[in-house]
Motif scaffolding. Structure first.
Motif, PDB file in Angstrom:
ATOM      1  N   HIS A 271       1.043  -1.209  -0.042  1.00  0.00           N
ATOM      2  CA  HIS A 271       0.123   0.004  -0.009  1.00  0.00           C
ATOM      3  C   HIS A 271       0.940   1.164  -0.053  1.00  0.00           C
ATOM      4  O   HIS A 271       1.438   1.738   1.041  1.00  0.00           O
ATOM      5  CB  HIS A 271      -0.891   0.249   1.311  1.00  0.00           C
TER       6      HIS A 271
ATOM      7  N   ASP B  85      -1.946  -0.669  -4.500  1.00  0.00           N
ATOM      8  CA  ASP B  85      -2.816  -1.350  -3.150  1.00  0.00           C
ATOM      9  C   ASP B  85      -2.953  -2.528  -3.658  1.00  0.00           C
ATOM     10  O   ASP B  85      -4.126  -2.754  -4.103  1.00  0.00           O
ATOM     11  CB  ASP B  85      -3.705  -0.341  -3.124  1.00  0.00           C
TER      12      ASP B  85
ATOM     13  N   ARG C 244      -3.492  -4.714  -1.459  1.00  0.00           N
ATOM     14  CA  ARG C 244      -4.503  -5.434  -0.320  1.00  0.00           C
ATOM     15  C   ARG C 244      -5.530  -6.309  -0.840  1.00  0.00           C
ATOM     16  O   ARG C 244      -5.993  -7.378  -0.168  1.00  0.00           O
ATOM     17  CB  ARG C 244      -4.746  -4.349   0.801  1.00  0.00           C
TER      18      ARG C 244
END
Length: 320
Positions: free
Chosen positions: A221, A226, A228
């Motif tokens: 991140h 990003d 995730r």
């Protein structure tokens, strides 16, 4: 994919990462059996092709019963001659378990990158830092380029996935003068809203380092990156591909990375950092090792590699 020189996304110093649990019931027994065959004959299922990777001006690759190019080092032997011509559009998907699914296939590098070093050395933002747009890729001692290998396997994979009903999109099909850059490769998968994406490579590690490994995205991140939301799904995709790749090809997980799991997690690859869809890389073998090179230059083995990858993707998308 990792090799000396000013190349993008080169691997960090070799390390022993924390081992990951990877459907060991499916992976390890098959790996051990595959490794015994692998060591004994060099090129499982490819007839006399195991001797094909001796350093020379050409590298014969004509396994009994195989199709496609018979000499990957020959200018007339274009990658995937028996799969699909460069630039040909993917036909509409038919019926099958993957009907309605989209898979983005990223053949690593580009055969013409070597002629466009200024362009591929330009820097792009990968979220965590800036890296080169792309690289030329590695090759066998006999001169069979990684970029040709990746196109051949990718085209075979496309055929197999389309037979299962998937819509397949490539990041490049030998139809571009260079590239695309790694950020664009990720963007193609994102904009296609791919259900799964895979980047196909072969490694350039020292001789003696053998076997395949699947690279998973780390949780990143930073800046425009990003990962995730995709880490868990990407890990499942990678684990399934690793398991089926062992079973179908008879190859063993890498003996130099991944602690025998066939899996490695990295945060330095732009193609993974910038992906918003489940995505993994696969290093199908080490081009700088003569035994692995005998496999990678075999048309018959490349078909098995495509089959192993395809079965892992089908398993992931079909939930079986």
């Amino acid at each position: 994919m990792s090799y000396p020189g000013p190349h993008f996304d080169s691997a960090p110093p070799r390390r022993r990462p924390r081992a990951r649990t990877v459907a060991l019931a499916a992976l390890v027994p098959g790996a051990l059996l595959g490794w015994l065959v692998y060591e004994a004959v060099g090129a499982p299922g490819s007839g006399t092709d195991g001797a094909a990777a001796r350093p020379s001006s050409t590298a014969a690759a004509s396994p009994t019963g195989s199709t496609g190019s018979t000499d990957p080092a020959s200018p007339s032997a274009t990658a995937g001659d028996d799969a699909k011509k460069p630039g040909a559009p993917s036909p509409a998907s038919g019926s099958g378990p993957l009907k309605g699914k989209t898979v983005v296939v990223d053949p690593g590098h580009n055969p013409e990158n070597v002629r466009h070093t200024a362009e591929i050395n330009s820097k792009v933002d990968i979220g965590t830092n800036w890296k080169e747009c792309d690289t030329t890729g590695t090759s066998t001692d006999a001169g069979y380029a990684e970029a040709r290998f990746t196109l051949d396997v990718a085209r075979r994979l496309r055929t197999l996935l389309e037979e299962q009903g998937a819509t397949v999109r490539f990041t490049q099909d030998g139809d571009r003068p260079w590239g695309p850059c790694v950020d664009e490769r990720a963007r193609i998968g994102n904009e296609a809203h791919a259900d799964a994406a895979i980047s196909i490579h072969a490694d350039g590690a020292p001789a003696g380092d053998r076997g395949f490994h699947v690279i998973l995205p780390a949780s990143v991140h930073s800046g425009s990156a990003d990962t995730r939301p995709i880490v868990a799904a990407s890990a499942e995709l990678g684990e399934r591909i690793a398991g089926t790749f062992v079973r179908v090809t008879g190859s063993a997980p890498a003996n130099y990375v991944g602690d025998g799991t066939g899996l490695d997690t990295r945060k330095d690859l732009g193609g993974l950092n910038l992906s918003t869809v489940p995505k993994v890389f696969i290093e199908c073998g080490n081009m700088r090792d003569s035994k692995d090179a005998a496999l990678l230059t075999s048309s018959g083995w490349r078909q098995k590699a495509a089959q192993g990858i395809s079965e892992g993707i089908v398993s992931f998308l079909h939930g079986s």
